[in-house]
Design an enzyme around this catalytic site. Structure first.
Site, PDB file in Angstrom:
ATOM      1  CE  LYS A   1      35.706  39.143  38.528  1.00  0.00           C
ATOM      2  NZ  LYS A   1      35.746  40.589  38.778  1.00  0.00           N
TER       3      LYS A   1
ATOM      4  NE  ARG B   1      42.181  41.671  36.647  1.00  0.00           N
ATOM      5  CZ  ARG B   1      41.957  40.503  37.223  1.00  0.00           C
ATOM      6  NH1 ARG B   1      40.793  39.902  37.052  1.00  0.00           N
ATOM      7  NH2 ARG B   1      42.874  39.931  37.963  1.00  0.00           N
TER       8      ARG B   1
HETATM    9  C1  7PM Z   1      38.703  34.456  42.892  1.00  0.00           C
HETATM   10  C2  7PM Z   1      37.614  35.316  42.760  1.00  0.00           C
HETATM   11  C3  7PM Z   1      39.910  34.737  42.299  1.00  0.00           C
HETATM   12  C4  7PM Z   1      37.738  36.466  42.007  1.00  0.00           C
HETATM   13  C5  7PM Z   1      40.015  35.872  41.526  1.00  0.00           C
HETATM   14  C6  7PM Z   1      38.944  36.735  41.415  1.00  0.00           C
HETATM   15  C7  7PM Z   1      39.151  42.151  39.243  1.00  0.00           C
HETATM   16  C8  7PM Z   1      40.441  42.541  39.579  1.00  0.00           C
HETATM   17  C9  7PM Z   1      40.074  40.504  40.231  1.00  0.00           C
HETATM   18  C10 7PM Z   1      38.293  43.093  38.590  1.00  0.00           C
HETATM   19  C11 7PM Z   1      40.139  44.630  38.692  1.00  0.00           C
HETATM   20  C12 7PM Z   1      39.138  37.456  39.130  1.00  0.00           C
HETATM   21  C13 7PM Z   1      39.010  37.942  40.543  1.00  0.00           C
HETATM   22  N1  7PM Z   1      38.953  40.875  39.628  1.00  0.00           N
HETATM   23  N2  7PM Z   1      40.947  43.759  39.318  1.00  0.00           N
HETATM   24  N3  7PM Z   1      41.014  41.496  40.217  1.00  0.00           N
HETATM   25  N4  7PM Z   1      38.843  44.316  38.332  1.00  0.00           N
HETATM   26  N5  7PM Z   1      40.595  45.856  38.417  1.00  0.00           N
HETATM   27  O1  7PM Z   1      38.110  36.903  38.652  1.00  0.00           O
HETATM   28  O2  7PM Z   1      37.118  42.845  38.289  1.00  0.00           O
HETATM   29  O3  7PM Z   1      40.181  37.557  38.500  1.00  0.00           O
HETATM   30  S1  7PM Z   1      40.364  38.985  40.998  1.00  0.00           S
END
Ligand code: 7PM
Length: 259
Positions: A204, A238
């Site tokens: 992130k 995750r």
């Molecule tokens: C761009 C920015 C693309 C952020 C993808 C993301 C989470 C999630 C995501 C989380 C749960 C990523 C995020 N983050 N589901 N989906 N918890 N439950 O870094 O923190 O994958 S998308």
């Protein structure tokens, strides 16, 4: 929980795994690395992303889920907010719904209750397109805990089993860096709500901001945060990088268990 993005515009691995066969190969690696859950997502939740239609999202995720459950003994979660995508994904073999809107869409909780699936309820302030526009909290840990407690109660009222519920502070979703830090220090307050806590910190942007690292250079920073949050009481991490994350949290667990 290993991340499997099947979005053409995904920031880290989606474009390279656009076809179902290639995505299943990526899933094979995540399973071999030790993932207990594969989180399949067909819509980008990145800040500023444009929404995708349900039919398009179903077309992306269903072939991938079918291929995974045919080949591997692993739980599949579907990362979506749309009840029709949840239903198609569960019909294809997914057993967990991971919804960044915490099942707030009409029919979401009722669907999960009837289908008997696991649910991950995540906190998000606003919506992906605008969530990073100047978010404010008085006490972010208390506000996120209150939100998750209320959503958990609404799920129980809808007939979802208590053991089917996981809670997630939604690191990076409508939060400034100091909010993310406070939430990672405050995992114990969320774990006290009575459900296992899931955290997603992998790659992130705030890791990039602290360390001055591009997205492909954030593994070690993310491992530090995985260790910190598991030591604080998180039960599911995750991540894009399952093998190193599992080593890190197994060591934390060994020390805390004393064996
Ligand atoms: C761009 C920015 C693309 C952020 C993808 C993301 C989470 C999630 C995501 C989380 C749960 C990523 C995020 N983050 N589901 N989906 N918890 N439950 O870094 O923190 O994958 S998308």
């Amino acid at each position: 929980m290993g991340i499997l993005n099947v979005t053409p515009d995904s920031f880290s691995d989606g474009g390279r795994y656009a076809s179902a066969a290639a995505a299943a190969d990526r899933a094979a690696s995540l399973v071999a690395e030790g993932a207990a859950i594969i989180d399949v997502g067909g819509e980008s939740t990145r800040p500023g992303a444009q929404p995708v239609g349900a039919a398009e999202e179903i077309g992306r995720v269903v072939p991938v889920i079918e291929a995974i459950v045919a080949r591997f003994d692993v739980a599949v979660s579907i990362d979506t907010s749309k009840p029709e995508v949840m239903a198609a994904a569960v019909d294809a073999g997914a057993c967990i719904v991971n919804d960044v809107y915490a099942l707030r869409a009409p029919g979401g909780r009722d669907y999960a209750a009837t289908a008997g699936v696991g649910v991950c309820l995540m906190h998000m302030r606003g919506e992906p397109r605008t969530m990073q526009d100047d978010p404010h909290y008085e006490d972010v840990v208390a506000e996120v805990a209150a939100f998750l407690a209320a959503e958990r109660a609404a799920c129980l009222d809808a007939g979802i089993a208590p053991e089917a519920i996981v809670l997630d502070p939604g690191i990076g979703f409508g939060k400034r860096i100091e909010h993310n830090f406070a939430l990672m220090r405050g995992i114990a307050a969320l774990a006290a709500l009575g459900s296992p806590v899931l955290v997603g910190v992998s790659r992130k942007s705030f890791i990039g901001r602290v360390l001055g690292r591009e997205v492909g250079e954030r593994l070690y920073g993310g491992l530090g945060l995985a260790a910190l949050t598991v030591a604080g009481g998180a039960r599911i991490v995750r991540t894009h990088d399952v093998a190193p994350t599992l080593d890190a949290i197994r060591m934390v667990d060994a020390v805390l268990q004393g064996e």
